[in-house]
Design a protein around this motif. Structure first.
Motif, PDB file in Angstrom:
ATOM      1  N   HIS A  31       0.839  -1.242   0.055  1.00 18.82           N
ATOM      2  CA  HIS A  31      -0.098  -0.133  -0.074  1.00 18.82           C
ATOM      3  C   HIS A  31       1.007   1.241   0.064  1.00 18.82           C
ATOM      4  N   VAL A  32       1.906   1.204   0.747  1.00 16.48           N
ATOM      5  CA  VAL A  32       2.720   2.324   1.009  1.00 16.48           C
ATOM      6  C   VAL A  32       3.390   2.748  -0.250  1.00 16.48           C
ATOM      7  N   TYR A  33       4.078   1.582  -1.094  1.00 14.41           N
ATOM      8  CA  TYR A  33       4.802   1.916  -2.451  1.00 14.41           C
ATOM      9  C   TYR A  33       4.371   1.609  -3.450  1.00 14.41           C
ATOM     10  N   GLY A  34       3.006   1.400  -3.533  1.00 11.05           N
ATOM     11  CA  GLY A  34       1.971   1.477  -4.545  1.00 11.05           C
ATOM     12  C   GLY A  34       2.254   0.065  -5.508  1.00 11.05           C
ATOM     13  N   ALA A  35       2.620  -1.014  -4.875  1.00 14.18           N
ATOM     14  CA  ALA A  35       2.989  -2.290  -5.356  1.00 14.18           C
ATOM     15  C   ALA A  35       1.668  -2.977  -5.607  1.00 14.18           C
ATOM     16  N   THR A  36       1.235  -2.704  -6.795  1.00 10.31           N
ATOM     17  CA  THR A  36      -0.229  -3.708  -7.287  1.00 10.31           C
ATOM     18  C   THR A  36      -0.298  -4.959  -7.283  1.00 10.31           C
ATOM     19  N   GLU A  37       0.640  -5.630  -7.840  1.00  8.53           N
ATOM     20  CA  GLU A  37       0.808  -7.017  -8.036  1.00  8.53           C
ATOM     21  C   GLU A  37       0.719  -7.686  -6.501  1.00  8.53           C
ATOM     22  N   LEU A  38       1.838  -7.069  -5.526  1.00  9.56           N
ATOM     23  CA  LEU A  38       1.954  -7.523  -4.319  1.00  9.56           C
ATOM     24  C   LEU A  38       0.704  -7.305  -3.565  1.00  9.56           C
ATOM     25  N   GLU A  39      -0.016  -6.178  -3.607  1.00 13.37           N
ATOM     26  CA  GLU A  39      -1.256  -6.043  -3.108  1.00 13.37           C
ATOM     27  C   GLU A  39      -2.366  -6.784  -3.271  1.00 13.37           C
ATOM     28  N   ARG A  40      -2.365  -7.252  -4.497  1.00 11.24           N
ATOM     29  CA  ARG A  40      -3.457  -8.114  -5.274  1.00 11.24           C
ATOM     30  C   ARG A  40      -3.116  -9.606  -4.524  1.00 11.24           C
ATOM     31  N   ASN A  41      -2.013  -9.992  -4.679  1.00 15.19           N
ATOM     32  CA  ASN A  41      -1.499 -11.193  -4.155  1.00 15.19           C
ATOM     33  C   ASN A  41      -1.809 -11.421  -2.704  1.00 15.19           C
ATOM     34  N   CYS A  42      -1.405 -10.392  -1.954  1.00 13.12           N
ATOM     35  CA  CYS A  42      -1.568 -10.392  -0.556  1.00 13.12           C
ATOM     36  C   CYS A  42      -3.151 -10.548  -0.155  1.00 13.12           C
ATOM     37  N   LEU A  43      -3.945  -9.700  -1.081  1.00 11.73           N
ATOM     38  CA  LEU A  43      -5.360  -9.625  -0.435  1.00 11.73           C
ATOM     39  C   LEU A  43      -6.044 -10.905  -0.904  1.00 11.73           C
ATOM     40  N   ALA A  44      -5.663 -11.812  -2.040  1.00 12.84           N
ATOM     41  CA  ALA A  44      -6.155 -12.912  -2.222  1.00 12.84           C
ATOM     42  C   ALA A  44      -5.572 -14.017  -1.325  1.00 12.84           C
TER      43      ALA A  44
END
Length: 148
Positions: free
Chosen positions: A86-99
């Motif tokens: 969330h802090v660094y705008g890492a969308t792929e990481l965010e999507r994988n973390c949420l899943a």
């Protein structure tokens, strides 16, 4: 770059040391296991690479670090990696973390790190669990009035 050089140097040094010890030791060499301290250090280094890539705008390195961190997702790391994404705008990481968090919700919500998530990350988690895709608009921007 310094972290990557140190990691490459460390890996080359341990490979040479392992080759020397396996040739001097018995003929049946056991596979080398990664100690938890080494795994934590590796994750910390990847987090530092992600931060540096974001700071200096090196998009390719940022995406690489995201991919590496996605491979290391666990119940222990999911919340902290979601905050980092969330802090660094890492969308792929965010999507994988949420899943991952949705799939392992029973274990993840029991952790203290889950309670410490920033409100924006909790909203994203709730939206993901509800099946609502985030809008393409920037949050906080107002709509134009139609009455003109």
């Amino acid at each position: 770059q310094k972290v990557l050089r140190e990691e490459a140097t460390h890996a080359a040094g341990t490979d040479a040391g392992d080759a020397a010890s396996s040739s001097a030791g018995s003929s049946s060499a056991a596979p080398i296991s990664c100690a938890p301290e080494d795994a934590q250090q590796s994750i910390a280094q990847l987090q530092a690479v992600l931060a540096a890539a974001h700071k200096y705008g090196v998009l390719r390195l940022l995406r690489w670090a995201e991919g590496q961190l996605c491979d290391k997702l666990s119940c222990e790391m999911a919340c902290s990696l979601l905050s980092l994404a969330h802090v660094y705008g890492a969308t792929e990481l965010e999507r994988n973390c949420l899943a991952f968090m949705k799939a392992n919700m029973a274990n993840v919500v029991k952790r203290a790190e889950f309670a410490a998530l920033p409100p924006e990350a909790l909203v994203k988690f709730n939206m993901h669990c509800a099946g609502i895709e985030p809008s393409e608009e920037e949050p906080g921007r107002k709509r134009k009035r139609d009455d003109e």
